[in-house]
Scaffold this motif. Structure first.
Motif, PDB file in Angstrom:
ATOM      1  N   PRO A 286     110.410  56.004  45.717  1.00  0.00           N
ATOM      2  CA  PRO A 286     111.548  55.816  46.624  1.00  0.00           C
ATOM      3  C   PRO A 286     112.117  54.400  46.450  1.00  0.00           C
ATOM      4  O   PRO A 286     111.535  53.560  45.762  1.00  0.00           O
ATOM      5  CB  PRO A 286     110.925  55.985  48.012  1.00  0.00           C
ATOM      6  N   GLN A 287     113.250  54.129  47.079  1.00  0.00           N
ATOM      7  CA  GLN A 287     113.808  52.782  47.047  1.00  0.00           C
ATOM      8  C   GLN A 287     112.796  51.788  47.625  1.00  0.00           C
ATOM      9  O   GLN A 287     112.080  52.092  48.582  1.00  0.00           O
ATOM     10  CB  GLN A 287     115.104  52.719  47.844  1.00  0.00           C
ATOM     11  N   VAL A 288     112.745  50.600  47.014  1.00  0.00           N
ATOM     12  CA  VAL A 288     111.794  49.589  47.474  1.00  0.00           C
ATOM     13  C   VAL A 288     112.015  49.248  48.946  1.00  0.00           C
ATOM     14  O   VAL A 288     111.060  49.157  49.723  1.00  0.00           O
ATOM     15  CB  VAL A 288     111.898  48.309  46.618  1.00  0.00           C
ATOM     16  N   SER A 289     113.266  49.065  49.329  1.00  0.00           N
ATOM     17  CA  SER A 289     113.549  48.704  50.724  1.00  0.00           C
ATOM     18  C   SER A 289     113.087  49.803  51.682  1.00  0.00           C
ATOM     19  O   SER A 289     112.644  49.524  52.793  1.00  0.00           O
ATOM     20  CB  SER A 289     115.044  48.443  50.899  1.00  0.00           C
ATOM     21  N   ARG A 290     113.181  51.055  51.233  1.00  0.00           N
ATOM     22  CA  ARG A 290     112.708  52.170  52.065  1.00  0.00           C
ATOM     23  C   ARG A 290     111.196  52.110  52.235  1.00  0.00           C
ATOM     24  O   ARG A 290     110.673  52.291  53.341  1.00  0.00           O
ATOM     25  CB  ARG A 290     113.125  53.494  51.437  1.00  0.00           C
ATOM     26  N   MET A 291     110.475  51.833  51.136  1.00  0.00           N
ATOM     27  CA  MET A 291     109.010  51.749  51.232  1.00  0.00           C
ATOM     28  C   MET A 291     108.588  50.611  52.155  1.00  0.00           C
ATOM     29  O   MET A 291     107.692  50.776  52.994  1.00  0.00           O
ATOM     30  CB  MET A 291     108.406  51.568  49.834  1.00  0.00           C
ATOM     31  N   ILE A 292     109.231  49.448  52.006  1.00  0.00           N
ATOM     32  CA  ILE A 292     108.926  48.312  52.882  1.00  0.00           C
ATOM     33  C   ILE A 292     109.261  48.665  54.326  1.00  0.00           C
ATOM     34  O   ILE A 292     108.505  48.371  55.260  1.00  0.00           O
ATOM     35  CB  ILE A 292     109.697  47.059  52.441  1.00  0.00           C
ATOM     36  N   GLY A 293     110.411  49.303  54.519  1.00  0.00           N
ATOM     37  CA  GLY A 293     110.842  49.682  55.857  1.00  0.00           C
ATOM     38  C   GLY A 293     109.907  50.673  56.532  1.00  0.00           C
ATOM     39  O   GLY A 293     109.774  50.696  57.757  1.00  0.00           O
ATOM     40  N   GLU A 294     109.248  51.500  55.722  1.00  0.00           N
ATOM     41  CA  GLU A 294     108.304  52.472  56.270  1.00  0.00           C
ATOM     42  C   GLU A 294     106.932  51.865  56.519  1.00  0.00           C
ATOM     43  O   GLU A 294     106.017  52.561  56.971  1.00  0.00           O
ATOM     44  CB  GLU A 294     108.188  53.667  55.315  1.00  0.00           C
ATOM     45  N   GLY A 295     106.781  50.584  56.206  1.00  0.00           N
ATOM     46  CA  GLY A 295     105.536  49.887  56.505  1.00  0.00           C
ATOM     47  C   GLY A 295     104.556  49.782  55.365  1.00  0.00           C
ATOM     48  O   GLY A 295     103.433  49.302  55.556  1.00  0.00           O
ATOM     49  N   LEU A 296     104.957  50.206  54.153  1.00  0.00           N
ATOM     50  CA  LEU A 296     104.045  50.074  53.020  1.00  0.00           C
ATOM     51  C   LEU A 296     103.833  48.602  52.694  1.00  0.00           C
ATOM     52  O   LEU A 296     104.765  47.795  52.710  1.00  0.00           O
ATOM     53  CB  LEU A 296     104.602  50.796  51.793  1.00  0.00           C
ATOM     54  N   THR A 297     102.612  48.256  52.393  1.00  0.00           N
ATOM     55  CA  THR A 297     102.275  46.890  52.019  1.00  0.00           C
ATOM     56  C   THR A 297     102.513  46.703  50.526  1.00  0.00           C
ATOM     57  O   THR A 297     102.618  47.687  49.770  1.00  0.00           O
ATOM     58  CB  THR A 297     100.808  46.591  52.328  1.00  0.00           C
ATOM     59  N   PRO A 298     102.592  45.454  50.047  1.00  0.00           N
ATOM     60  CA  PRO A 298     102.678  45.229  48.601  1.00  0.00           C
ATOM     61  C   PRO A 298     101.541  45.912  47.836  1.00  0.00           C
ATOM     62  O   PRO A 298     101.754  46.450  46.742  1.00  0.00           O
ATOM     63  CB  PRO A 298     102.614  43.706  48.490  1.00  0.00           C
ATOM     64  N   GLU A 299     100.336  45.899  48.406  1.00  0.00           N
ATOM     65  CA  GLU A 299      99.210  46.561  47.751  1.00  0.00           C
ATOM     66  C   GLU A 299      99.465  48.063  47.601  1.00  0.00           C
ATOM     67  O   GLU A 299      99.210  48.653  46.536  1.00  0.00           O
ATOM     68  CB  GLU A 299      97.916  46.348  48.556  1.00  0.00           C
ATOM     69  N   GLN A 300      99.964  48.682  48.658  1.00  0.00           N
ATOM     70  CA  GLN A 300     100.205  50.127  48.616  1.00  0.00           C
ATOM     71  C   GLN A 300     101.321  50.497  47.648  1.00  0.00           C
ATOM     72  O   GLN A 300     101.275  51.550  47.012  1.00  0.00           O
ATOM     73  CB  GLN A 300     100.531  50.632  50.027  1.00  0.00           C
ATOM     74  N   ILE A 301     102.303  49.625  47.504  1.00  0.00           N
ATOM     75  CA  ILE A 301     103.380  49.888  46.552  1.00  0.00           C
ATOM     76  C   ILE A 301     102.833  49.885  45.132  1.00  0.00           C
ATOM     77  O   ILE A 301     103.131  50.789  44.328  1.00  0.00           O
ATOM     78  CB  ILE A 301     104.506  48.851  46.711  1.00  0.00           C
ATOM     79  N   LEU A 302     102.018  48.890  44.796  1.00  0.00           N
ATOM     80  CA  LEU A 302     101.470  48.831  43.442  1.00  0.00           C
ATOM     81  C   LEU A 302     100.506  49.985  43.172  1.00  0.00           C
ATOM     82  O   LEU A 302     100.423  50.484  42.044  1.00  0.00           O
ATOM     83  CB  LEU A 302     100.765  47.493  43.215  1.00  0.00           C
ATOM     84  N   GLU A 303      99.791  50.416  44.198  1.00  0.00           N
ATOM     85  CA  GLU A 303      98.859  51.529  44.008  1.00  0.00           C
ATOM     86  C   GLU A 303      99.578  52.822  43.661  1.00  0.00           C
ATOM     87  O   GLU A 303      98.974  53.733  43.077  1.00  0.00           O
ATOM     88  CB  GLU A 303      98.008  51.709  45.270  1.00  0.00           C
ATOM     89  N   ARG A 304     100.858  52.914  43.994  1.00  0.00           N
ATOM     90  CA  ARG A 304     101.635  54.104  43.631  1.00  0.00           C
ATOM     91  C   ARG A 304     102.002  54.123  42.152  1.00  0.00           C
ATOM     92  O   ARG A 304     102.397  55.157  41.620  1.00  0.00           O
ATOM     93  CB  ARG A 304     102.916  54.174  44.472  1.00  0.00           C
ATOM     94  N   VAL A 305     101.879  52.976  41.507  1.00  0.00           N
ATOM     95  CA  VAL A 305     102.293  52.868  40.106  1.00  0.00           C
ATOM     96  C   VAL A 305     101.119  52.652  39.170  1.00  0.00           C
ATOM     97  O   VAL A 305     101.093  53.172  38.052  1.00  0.00           O
ATOM     98  CB  VAL A 305     103.309  51.717  39.930  1.00  0.00           C
ATOM     99  N   LEU A 306     100.130  51.892  39.602  1.00  0.00           N
ATOM    100  CA  LEU A 306      99.054  51.459  38.713  1.00  0.00           C
ATOM    101  C   LEU A 306      97.766  52.248  38.909  1.00  0.00           C
ATOM    102  O   LEU A 306      97.389  52.561  40.044  1.00  0.00           O
ATOM    103  CB  LEU A 306      98.749  49.971  38.944  1.00  0.00           C
ATOM    104  N   ASP A 307      97.086  52.544  37.821  1.00  0.00           N
ATOM    105  CA  ASP A 307      95.702  52.988  37.879  1.00  0.00           C
ATOM    106  C   ASP A 307      94.813  51.742  37.889  1.00  0.00           C
ATOM    107  O   ASP A 307      95.148  50.720  37.294  1.00  0.00           O
ATOM    108  CB  ASP A 307      95.353  53.828  36.642  1.00  0.00           C
ATOM    109  N   ASP A 308      93.679  51.837  38.564  1.00  0.00           N
ATOM    110  CA  ASP A 308      92.715  50.727  38.608  1.00  0.00           C
ATOM    111  C   ASP A 308      93.363  49.432  39.087  1.00  0.00           C
ATOM    112  O   ASP A 308      93.128  48.354  38.522  1.00  0.00           O
ATOM    113  CB  ASP A 308      92.089  50.487  37.231  1.00  0.00           C
TER     114      ASP A 308
END
Length: 290
Positions: free
Chosen positions: A201-223
């Motif tokens: 989703p849009q970055v601003s939407r993820m931040i607005g929904e309360g996702l943390t920087p850690e949670q955003i990266l976990e959606r993209v990265l393995d390990d």
């Protein structure tokens, strides 16, 4: 929630990553300059990228970013260091347009597409490092992606976003991420990252929904492994003492002319929007020092 950024690695060390929440610092700068929505989005995206680039530095190193796209917003300037301190301004803060055909703030129209993105890094050497690249879209994130590839030869993916309240123009959410491929990254890792970014989703939407920087990266990265966390806050280096020193550096004759012609002086800081006023008597005191 406070503003902060993280450094991380993923995919068995093949990818280094940065992610940040910048809602509070972008809102503070918006309020200081009474920015309108589109100008806020352009400034916020630029500052977010600059702060994450600051996390790539060490010690007392710092950098500044200038975006000159030829649009009505004028120049965007952002500065940051390795300690999470940042500041920014735009030449014309009262710029706003209707949403574009994608329903987003029309940052491209405000920034323009005829110009350059310029990065200057103070690495403690005799001469600062300077790199630049052409603006490719005016969307900021795509322009930084192109800069990393062209100027720093680092394949990267940059996502940034700012969500602004259309009513009172306050910043509801701001943040972003940078992913960078290290040498010899397997092709299957590249393909997996591309697919996951396309589905985000849009970055601003993820931040607005309360996702943390850690949670955003976990959606993209393995390990995904977080290496460090740095608090982000607004910091301006100006002060009345520094302004006094700048006035004194003009010399006795020029200060005397200034006093005779205008009687007083006012110096404006572009970054924090503070104004430092010097009366006729204060100017005389500076002249007497000389």
């Amino acid at each position: 929630m406070s503003d902060y950024l993280i450094r991380a690695i993923g995919f068995d060390g093949h990818v280094r990553a940065f992610a940040a929440r910048t809602t509070n610092i972008v809102e503070e700068i918006r309020a200081r300059h009474d920015m309108w929505n589109t100008a806020t989005a352009a400034m916020g995206r630029t500052l977010t990228c600059t702060l994450m680039m600051g996390a790539m530095l060490k010690g007392e190193e710092s950098l500044s970013v200038k975006i000159r796209g030829g649009g009505p917003i004028g120049q965007i300037v952002a500065e940051a260091n390795a300690h999470g301190e940042g500041r920014a301004y735009v030449t014309n803060p009262q710029v706003h347009f209707e949403l574009n055909d994608k329903g987003k703030l029309d940052v491209t129209r405000a920034v323009g597409t005829n110009g350059s993105l310029i990065v200057v890094k103070d690495l403690g050497m005799r001469e600062p490092y300077q790199g630049s690249s052409p603006i490719v879209s005016g969307e900021i994130g795509e322009d930084f992606t192109y800069y990393f590839v062209v100027s720093e030869q680092t394949p990267s993916a940059v996502g940034v976003g700012v969500l602004v309240n259309p009513g009172d123009r306050s910043v509801l959410a701001s943040g972003g991420f940078i992913l960078q491929l290290l040498p010899n990254t397997p092709e299957e890792v590249v393909e997996k990252i591309e697919q996951r970014i396309a589905g985000l989703p849009q970055v601003s939407r993820m931040i607005g929904e309360g996702l943390t920087p850690e949670q955003i990266l976990e959606r993209v990265l393995d390990d995904c492994k977080v290496l460090s966390r740095t608090e982000i806050h607004f910091s301006c280096t100006c002060s009345k003492e520094k302004v006094e020193n700048a006035l004194v550096s003009l010399g006795k004759d020029e200060l005397s002319s200034l006093q005779a012609e205008q009687g007083e002086a006012e110096v404006h800081c572009h970054f924090c929007n503070e104004r430092y006023h010097f009366s006729k008597e204060e100017l005389q005191g500076l002249i007497d020092q000389l």
